[in-house]
Design an enzyme around this catalytic site. Sequence first.
Site, mmCIF file in Angstrom:
data_model
loop_
_atom_site.group_PDB
_atom_site.id
_atom_site.type_symbol
_atom_site.label_atom_id
_atom_site.label_comp_id
_atom_site.label_asym_id
_atom_site.label_seq_id
_atom_site.Cartn_x
_atom_site.Cartn_y
_atom_site.Cartn_z
ATOM 1 N N GLY B 266 4.272 57.557 -67.523
ATOM 2 C CA GLY B 266 4.601 56.939 -68.806
ATOM 3 C C GLY B 266 5.586 55.623 -68.439
ATOM 4 N N VAL B 270 12.782 55.816 -65.255
ATOM 5 C CA VAL B 270 12.610 57.218 -64.752
ATOM 6 C C VAL B 270 11.133 57.459 -64.108
ATOM 7 C CG1 VAL B 270 12.730 59.704 -64.812
ATOM 8 C CG2 VAL B 270 14.404 57.983 -66.169
ATOM 9 N N GLU B 291 -1.634 54.417 -68.680
ATOM 10 C CA GLU B 291 -1.548 53.282 -69.531
ATOM 11 C C GLU B 291 -1.169 52.021 -68.689
ATOM 12 O OE1 GLU B 291 0.333 55.971 -73.160
ATOM 13 O OE2 GLU B 291 1.829 55.129 -71.711
ATOM 14 N N ASN B 381 12.187 54.674 -79.237
ATOM 15 C CA ASN B 381 11.205 53.876 -78.830
ATOM 16 C C ASN B 381 9.944 54.275 -79.529
ATOM 17 O OD1 ASN B 381 12.332 52.402 -77.029
ATOM 18 N ND2 ASN B 381 12.007 53.723 -75.302
ATOM 19 N N GLY B 385 2.032 57.093 -75.513
ATOM 20 C CA GLY B 385 0.880 57.916 -74.947
ATOM 21 C C GLY B 385 1.113 59.314 -74.555
#
Lengths: 508, 508
Positions: B266, B270, B291, B381, B385
């Site tokens: 993601g 982190v 992504e 946020n 995905g």
Amino acid sequence: MKESVFNKIRNEQFKGKVVTAEEAASWIKDGMKLGMSGFTRAGDAKVIPMALVERAKTEKFKVDVYTGASLGPEVDQHMAEAGIINKRLPFQADKGIRNKINADEITYVDQHLSHTAEQVRQGLVGPIDFAIIEALAITEEGLIIPTTSVGNSAIFVQEAKHIIIELNVSHPEGLEGMHDIYTPARQGERQPIPMTATSDRLGSIGIPVDPEKVMGIVVSTDLDAPSTIVPPDEETATIASHLINFLREEIKAGRLTESLAPLQSGVGSVANAVFAGFLDSEFTDLEVYSEVLQDAVFDLIDAGKVKFASGCSITLAEEKGKQVYGNLDQYRDKLVLRPQEISNHPEIIRRLGLISINTALECDIYGNVNSTHVSGTRMMNGIGGSGDFARNSRLGIFVTKSYAKGGKISSIVPFVSHVDHTEHDVDVLVTEQGIADLRGLAPKDRVELIIENCAHPDYRPQLRAYFTEAVAQTGGHQTPHILEKAFSWHTNLMKNGTMLEAVLQVQK
Amino acid sequence: MKESVFNKIRNEQFKGKVVTAEEAASWIKDGMKLGMSGFTRAGDAKVIPMALVERAKTEKFKVDVYTGASLGPEVDQHMAEAGIINKRLPFQADKGIRNKINADEITYVDQHLSHTAEQVRQGLVGPIDFAIIEALAITEEGLIIPTTSVGNSAIFVQEAKHIIIELNVSHPEGLEGMHDIYTPARQGERQPIPMTATSDRLGSIGIPVDPEKVMGIVVSTDLDAPSTIVPPDEETATIASHLINFLREEIKAGRLTESLAPLQSGVGSVANAVFAGFLDSEFTDLEVYSEVLQDAVFDLIDAGKVKFASGCSITLAEEKGKQVYGNLDQYRDKLVLRPQEISNHPEIIRRLGLISINTALECDIYGNVNSTHVSGTRMMNGIGGSGDFARNSRLGIFVTKSYAKGGKISSIVPFVSHVDHTEHDVDVLVTEQGIADLRGLAPKDRVELIIENCAHPDYRPQLRAYFTEAVAQTGGHQTPHILEKAFSWHTNLMKNGTMLEAVLQVQK
């Protein structure tokens, strides 16, 4: 060996393997893991489970039971009540086992029905000591022909150390040829699933098996337990009517054609009633791409409304079963039964663009759905295939009556007590009150539609009051809630026997 | 026309279309719906948004802004703060727009990033008045070459009524050829996506466009806003270390090989830190199918650890960006940028069997994950995905620090205040405290692992007490909870500034 049995074991390597149920059951030891055929009371092994139940009268042992979905009473009632199931997955729907699960006596892993095969393949579910598979026949080539379901049988046969076949001589022979067995390779080594239409055939008519692994064949004459669905009532018929009107609007908007898109419907009476609603509709040339094929699917085929149905099991009420199985030839070119890994595969669901219709236990004002847990804690059945379908379909529709227990429970609540389908996956909600089309809407914009169109009128004032207060308290956050009160409806139900606020008022 | 611009518009039909940003912006009217390029601050149109912000000083208007994911400050800060965004989807990550969303001033639809394209295709998102697309060049064949992201640009160009191209002459020319544009047909009419490896190329190097629809081309020299990620700290490095040890155990168990499986991570610090952890590992020949490609992916390519990376955008910090874009040839055969519909497609994620690593805001004792809502109400946020990947991957891993706000917030709670990922989709949870492998476990069996391995020690006694009381109260239901207390940690935080119970005690 009786001639009827002899004719069904058509490969020499298997002929000498016939044993009694008792003998086969004796091979199963305490702590073993069993991969069993069967999906929603269809095509499950029956006599070996009952032999295990008999053994349990004089011997202490427990086994893990992995299946396709819910099984008939032999396993999910009698084996459960005999105390010989340690762990169960991925789905059940029987009061007998449910009570044991919620009393912490059986460990239950509730899984997406398309996921179990991947976990078996990886060895995370298993390793499986015995696959116990109901079969219609063993072919000359040594393929196991399944009966009324495919479920997870193909992957169990592939991955199990040993196999026991329950050769059921009571199922109609016409089932042979209706199955399509296709098993993907390991992840990272597999090809695209070569399906672009519901009627495509991808594999073989039976399950390939290493004859060496087959320890025994047990002959059975027990039929599937008939389905327990109840006929449509006024409210489920109204739900169907709202849904069909919605689909008409989708056609007008140019998003669907008159033959709609392949339809999926969850298991149970409400979902069956919705399908039954298509009987009186103008829609034709319909296709079904689903898991369980219930009565209404066959009624639609009989009426010339459905031209093809793909599933992974056939589960019928007693009368409909007699008619269908007595006239299987009529359905030969209109049916295929696939492994649940394929019937529920996200790749296919997304590619074909299914219209999926599944049942909610409760839904909240923002569109999150609870499919599994009564009051957030007590397991009902399981998520089944609803997650496979809703997330990946063209239209993820959830249906429920707006109330339960004579009005003491509202199916629309401020905050669902368990989430199985998030706000991102619930496109449309339908109750007997009406329909809420949530697509493309932000959470706060869904609230009015859900309350005014779907909630029972008795509960609307309470729902409006919660939302108004939540908006005021948060200043209009993305998803307003009052966390202190989010579950107050459920706790009110537990304390006062109703979610209706009047009782709350009296208590204050 | 400057030569640099002339060389980048290589098709005659487009050469006469150059206009100023102000002129292009003047075409955009109140109420219009814009489909804009850009994915996580990469490849977004910049000068037209700023021209709209300028126009807003003298004119009242609002537009809907649909994108790939979060955009740079031009849109998600300046347009938001100028009050000209009515509706925004499917993802954002900027304080400017977030504050407006949570003040009920901007309508925000938080969507799975693979779903937006399907909704655009169906007309549910849209109809789109203008696609505004940053481009590197227009080829001789009339293809639009994207810049540092593909996002939803291909579907926006296909479905929009009109198109404006922001031709950005500052991006390195070497980006041309790195994109692979493949757009599925409508559902029900499409073929399998012909990909079986991360490096497969399926389509064209640019976006096909009807020249008639292109109303104007605006020249821009503005670079992408650099990424805002912070370097790994001790705790994120520890998270990475736990995760890598877990992967080593998976290899020992025979479920993975030394080259693992294609990795997804993601967006954010982190997730980037976790990828950075692979730098010091023994793993090699790694592949990325993700992504956003962040700094760590390029560090891993530079170190010879990653042999191929597929993404839908490149988002880099300033220094790393200079190095990468100054030496693009080094990456030419190791990179591909795809539409997000493909980078996030469940079909591909399941087929390749990805290892997905996404960030949780909070996780509960049964493994449900909140990725989006602070205290259940305030949007952070968006789900991005994470749902596309976690549900369909081989391994759905979630990472988070065990605490926030100096220990006043526990990331492990009794009941998450919003559910984005259900218990069915969370395979592994990792914090700096340790790792919980939840695969194949029933809810109650997950609790001890999550509390003892992942929760901060300060919060473990409270978590144990909640679970013990919940088991006692329900008699061991499938998922024990005390609904009255399920959100007491969150309400304690709101009232007393901490989730720690000591404060609760004092208040009693």
